[in-house]
Design a protein around this motif. Sequence first.
Motif, PDB file in Angstrom:
ATOM      1  N   SER A  15     -45.414  30.690  25.864  1.00 22.77           N
ATOM      2  CA  SER A  15     -46.171  29.289  25.327  1.00 22.77           C
ATOM      3  C   SER A  15     -45.166  28.020  26.109  1.00 22.77           C
ATOM      4  CB  SER A  15     -46.267  29.095  23.952  1.00 22.77           C
ATOM      5  OG  SER A  15     -44.761  29.230  23.080  1.00 22.77           O
ATOM      6  N   ARG A  29     -41.383  25.219  28.074  1.00 25.98           N
ATOM      7  CA  ARG A  29     -40.676  26.346  28.518  1.00 25.98           C
ATOM      8  C   ARG A  29     -39.257  25.667  28.882  1.00 25.98           C
ATOM      9  NH1 ARG A  29     -45.052  29.319  32.183  1.00 25.98           N
ATOM     10  NH2 ARG A  29     -46.258  30.273  30.418  1.00 25.98           N
ATOM     11  N   ASP A  35     -39.069  30.478  25.149  1.00 25.23           N
ATOM     12  CA  ASP A  35     -40.470  29.895  24.891  1.00 25.23           C
ATOM     13  C   ASP A  35     -40.418  28.537  23.806  1.00 25.23           C
ATOM     14  OD1 ASP A  35     -40.399  31.033  22.393  1.00 25.23           O
ATOM     15  OD2 ASP A  35     -41.573  32.787  22.868  1.00 25.23           O
ATOM     16  N   SER A  36     -41.563  28.204  23.446  1.00 25.99           N
ATOM     17  CA  SER A  36     -41.534  27.044  22.555  1.00 25.99           C
ATOM     18  C   SER A  36     -40.798  27.196  21.245  1.00 25.99           C
ATOM     19  CB  SER A  36     -42.966  26.622  22.579  1.00 25.99           C
ATOM     20  OG  SER A  36     -43.673  27.644  21.871  1.00 25.99           O
ATOM     21  N   GLN A  71     -43.409  20.803  30.272  1.00 23.91           N
ATOM     22  CA  GLN A  71     -44.443  20.973  29.853  1.00 23.91           C
ATOM     23  C   GLN A  71     -45.305  19.650  30.802  1.00 23.91           C
ATOM     24  OE1 GLN A  71     -45.660  21.027  25.714  1.00 23.91           O
ATOM     25  NE2 GLN A  71     -47.866  21.700  26.273  1.00 23.91           N
TER      26      GLN A  71
END
Length: 677
Positions: free
Chosen positions: A426, A429, A490-491, A397
């Motif tokens: 989101s 990643r 994803d997050s 990120q």
Amino acid sequence: MTELISILDGNTFLVSDHRGDVEPSLDFPTGLFAFDTRFLSTWLLLIDGERLQALSADHAGCHQTRYFLVPGEPTHLLDAKVSVIRSRVVSGDLTEDLTVLNHSGQEMSFTVRMEMGSDFADIFEIKNTKSKKGHNTATPGENSLRLTYRRDAFHRETTIRSSSDAQVDRRGMTFPIRIGPHGEWTVRLTVDTVIYGARGQDVRALLPLASNRTAAGIEAEHAEFVDRAPKLSCDCQPLAGAYRRSLVDLASLRYESITLGVRLLAAGLPWFMTLFGRDSIFTALQVLPFVPDLIPPTLTMLAGLQGHRVDDFRDEEPGKILHELRYGETAGFEEQPHSPYYGSADSTALFVILLDEYERWTGDVELVKRLEFATRAALTWIDTYGDLLGTGYVWYQTRNPKTGLENQCWKDSWDAICYSDGRLPSFPRATCELQGYAYDAKLRGARMARLHWNDPAYAERLEREAAELKERFNRDFWLPDKEYYALALDSDGTPVDALSSNIGHLLWSGIVDESRARQVADHLLGPRLFSGWGVRTLADDQGRYNPIGYHVGTVWPFDNSIIAWGLWKYGLRDEAGRICNSMLQASHYFAGRLPEVFAGYERDLTDYPVEYPTACSPQAWSAGTPMLLLRVMLGLEPQGEHLIIDPHVPPGMGRVELLDIPGRWGLVDALGRSRDE
């Protein structure tokens, strides 16, 4: 878009249209460039006020070309009384010989005009259409025009000189000429560029190879580079042509770093004529068996610029390997973070992989020992800053939401990482191939620690961590209902379920369970991903699939070479051969030069690979692709002091013979034949 023609000499390159003209209005970076600055943005030839029409262009080499032109509009019946030849060479700077030929039996008069100008645009200003903040001047002189740009200490200059008398104004030169019957007139225009340093000198004059930047010197240097590589003899003409083209392009893509004066490979023309962490490492892995001397400068430079602090603007973190290094105005004034920029989550693990692979081929233990600190720092980054969420995976990120890259994997366009229905996940990643690279880096770090750093305890720890990562990865990323690995998490740890080419990189890394390798291969070579010319970046039934989308359906040669290598590692030799064969067949339609990327249309639909409109060409890791495919087909693998040769040549390719393969074993020859021969 008008056909564009490029010539380059590592540090300097020129992109023009098919007539040899440069216009700033074109929606592509045409012009004369050096170290991220455009030194010519206008270079436009007129005869009696008219543009010329192209008959043909002769690419005499990567650094020179000739254009054959006639005045006036094209007609079905061409009966020109005059023609023009533009012969140009890029050798540090630009030299153009302009010849006007009178084909009639009478004396003729012409007004030859060359429009000239420079916006001194930074490469990022061209991409983002930003305006300059400094001051431009144009100073006419006796048969010369000097163009300058200043912004505080940033000072660039272009000087154009004519070998004949010229009427010079601030926008170019005019030549009123008379040519006798069947006669000719010639003028030489020399374009010198200057990158001023703190002491008022051209900083490039201090580079080790600066004195050799002549046409003859470049040709000799390129010939020596090609002659030093292993000799290929084969029945497959596409392979022979692609191999030769790759060597020539790699020779031309080498440039000298202003900062350290070492010879490096630029990533690709026109956008990426500089050092990239990921691109440079992958290219080095591809070409290692052929030109191993390219690798130490790359590793040394990357280690020297390794992150040592937390810098949000540059996405820098201790131990992290850079993403991109730039020399232009926007980087110098910190309008872009590329001095250098560290926004890639994969280059750090890839650095470790390359160092180990290099030593396995060459036996250069000294370099492994010299880079021990940098390698340990890279491995530490994987488990600390790389693991943003503390889950044992590498995540990304950006720290710089204004100018940092959103996606920091090799598919770094904004929409490249997506769910099968097209939704975007989101941040942060964790893409699947990052975990494979981390797994491989730990095993390779363990090997170097045990054999060369005298640290068996560290080696055991890394091996244990790699085993745990492999087990965890095969649990969390595998999609049982789809029978392939998720593109990412994803997050919140939810699998991003798109079917993509990334799963081929997992085979290369070795993180795939043996029991699942066949299923992965079936997807890679199945109709959703395999176009017939190669593996698409995204399967054709996914929500964001686009056959001409940069990372969402196109075919990337470099990507396919890594996939073929991965299939080979798992013993899937026929499948690897299909990719090798399709890539080499595609190269035939690009005159042997595989571009950065081409369209992902089904082969039955087009009968030829469709060009991607803004693909870089030449591109370093595309130039390296035929070499890695050759390694895969011949089954070349170092083992101790020996080179294992286990060929598996695809049907119809005939005999493939590679002579004088360099390595710790000296020089070795390899021979393979397709089984249908």
